[in-house]
Design a protein around this motif. Structure first.
Motif, PDB file in Angstrom:
ATOM      1  N   GLU A 168      -1.319 -24.696 -44.088  1.00  0.00           N
ATOM      2  CA  GLU A 168       0.197 -25.197 -44.260  1.00  0.00           C
ATOM      3  C   GLU A 168       0.632 -24.301 -45.426  1.00  0.00           C
ATOM      4  N   ALA A 169      -0.151 -23.837 -46.477  1.00  0.00           N
ATOM      5  CA  ALA A 169       0.275 -22.999 -47.548  1.00  0.00           C
ATOM      6  C   ALA A 169       0.840 -21.771 -47.064  1.00  0.00           C
ATOM      7  N   ASP A 170       0.476 -21.259 -46.000  1.00  0.00           N
ATOM      8  CA  ASP A 170       0.820 -19.927 -45.441  1.00  0.00           C
ATOM      9  C   ASP A 170       2.137 -20.024 -44.766  1.00  0.00           C
ATOM     10  N   PHE A 171       2.605 -21.060 -44.209  1.00  0.00           N
ATOM     11  CA  PHE A 171       3.940 -21.419 -43.283  1.00  0.00           C
ATOM     12  C   PHE A 171       4.911 -20.768 -43.949  1.00  0.00           C
ATOM     13  N   MET A 172       5.242 -20.728 -45.282  1.00  0.00           N
ATOM     14  CA  MET A 172       6.214 -20.344 -46.143  1.00  0.00           C
ATOM     15  C   MET A 172       6.149 -19.849 -47.264  1.00  0.00           C
ATOM     16  N   LYS A 173       6.335 -18.642 -47.772  1.00  0.00           N
ATOM     17  CA  LYS A 173       5.892 -18.245 -49.222  1.00  0.00           C
ATOM     18  C   LYS A 173       7.309 -17.223 -49.691  1.00  0.00           C
ATOM     19  N   VAL A 226       5.532 -17.718 -41.676  1.00  0.00           N
ATOM     20  CA  VAL A 226       4.323 -17.605 -40.203  1.00  0.00           C
ATOM     21  C   VAL A 226       4.491 -18.930 -39.383  1.00  0.00           C
ATOM     22  N   LEU A 227       4.529 -18.161 -38.290  1.00  0.00           N
ATOM     23  CA  LEU A 227       4.775 -19.097 -36.900  1.00  0.00           C
ATOM     24  C   LEU A 227       3.597 -18.780 -36.150  1.00  0.00           C
ATOM     25  N   SER A 264      21.462 -22.873 -45.617  1.00  0.00           N
ATOM     26  CA  SER A 264      22.182 -23.757 -46.587  1.00  0.00           C
ATOM     27  C   SER A 264      22.854 -22.823 -47.637  1.00  0.00           C
ATOM     28  N   ASP A 265      24.104 -22.973 -47.882  1.00  0.00           N
ATOM     29  CA  ASP A 265      24.889 -22.423 -49.042  1.00  0.00           C
ATOM     30  C   ASP A 265      24.879 -23.192 -50.103  1.00  0.00           C
ATOM     31  N   THR A 266      24.050 -24.407 -50.220  1.00  0.00           N
ATOM     32  CA  THR A 266      23.956 -25.094 -51.473  1.00  0.00           C
ATOM     33  C   THR A 266      22.564 -24.809 -51.999  1.00  0.00           C
ATOM     34  N   ALA A 267      21.253 -24.652 -51.135  1.00  0.00           N
ATOM     35  CA  ALA A 267      19.892 -24.773 -51.506  1.00  0.00           C
ATOM     36  C   ALA A 267      19.998 -23.587 -52.357  1.00  0.00           C
ATOM     37  N   LYS A 268      19.168 -23.788 -53.380  1.00  0.00           N
ATOM     38  CA  LYS A 268      18.631 -22.627 -54.300  1.00  0.00           C
ATOM     39  C   LYS A 268      17.374 -22.053 -54.371  1.00  0.00           C
ATOM     40  N   ALA A 269      16.507 -22.837 -53.462  1.00  0.00           N
ATOM     41  CA  ALA A 269      15.233 -22.163 -52.988  1.00  0.00           C
ATOM     42  C   ALA A 269      15.010 -22.517 -51.700  1.00  0.00           C
ATOM     43  N   PRO A 270      14.036 -21.791 -50.999  1.00  0.00           N
ATOM     44  CA  PRO A 270      13.597 -22.045 -49.557  1.00  0.00           C
ATOM     45  C   PRO A 270      12.771 -23.334 -49.560  1.00  0.00           C
TER      46      PRO A 270
END
Length: 195
Positions: free
Chosen positions: A46-51, A62-63, A176-182
């Motif tokens: 799971e830690a590799d799915f988004m970095k 990663v998909l 998102s135009d409000t999110a600061k981070a993924p």
């Protein structure tokens, strides 16, 4: 007439009528899917799915298609039917590694969320946001693509192989135009910020 019969059989197949099985909490491959080229996704967690990427405002996803037996193998990272939610800040660069260890063709393409209700996906919503020939799919291989998330909205990371997305082979992608981070939310777990 033949076309109508094919469409009817697709829509009434066990895949179309199946309820999504719950993804295993630890994503162990408890039920074996035959023929997987396991070395393609060995060690991916799971830690590799988004970095976070190496460059500013870049995120790496990663998909893995057929990560588990959930939804008859029609899943990414063990999730289907939009039950995993990637949220990306607008104007970020997104780099995707798509892995399909299965002999059954799958693909990955970014489309508007409503497109997941259609038999065919068409073209990617953002320039470059999909593997080549997503309607044909890839088997037992990896592919990469990248795009700029330059428009806010609700999208999907979907399998572009005909009838796969309508059978749940997609994850939610919110720009998102409000999110600061993924962030990434897997099932009922709280969303986690990319590191």
């Amino acid at each position: 007439m033949t076309r109508r019969l094919l469409l009817t059989s697709l829509l009434t197949s066990p895949l179309a009528l199946a309820q999504q099985p719950t993804a295993p909490a630890d994503h162990a491959h408890a039920v074996e899917i035959p023929g997987l080229k396991k070395e393609l996704f060995a060690g991916i967690t799971e830690a590799d799915f988004m970095k976070l990427g190496d460059k500013p405002k870049t995120v790496k996803l990663v998909l893995v298609a057929t990560f588990s037996a959930a939804n008859y193998g029609m899943n990414f990272n063990g999730y289907s039917h939009g039950k995993a939610i990637f949220t990306i800040p607008k104007d970020w660069n997104v780099e995707v590694t798509f892995i399909n260890p299965s002999p059954i063709p799958h693909s990955a393409i970014v489309v508007e969320k409503d497109m997941t209700k259609k038999l065919q996906m068409g073209e990617p919503y953002f320039d470059g946001a999909g593997v080549p020939k997503p309607e044909v799919g890839l088997s037992m291989t990896k592919a990469e693509f990248k795009f700029v998330a330059d428009e806010a909205g609700e999208f999907a990371l979907a399998c572009g192989f005909p009838a796969h997305a309508i059978n749940g082979h997609w994850l939610a992608l919110n720009i998102s135009d409000t999110a600061k981070a993924p962030t990434l939310q897997l099932g009922d777990k709280p969303a986690v910020e990319a590191k």
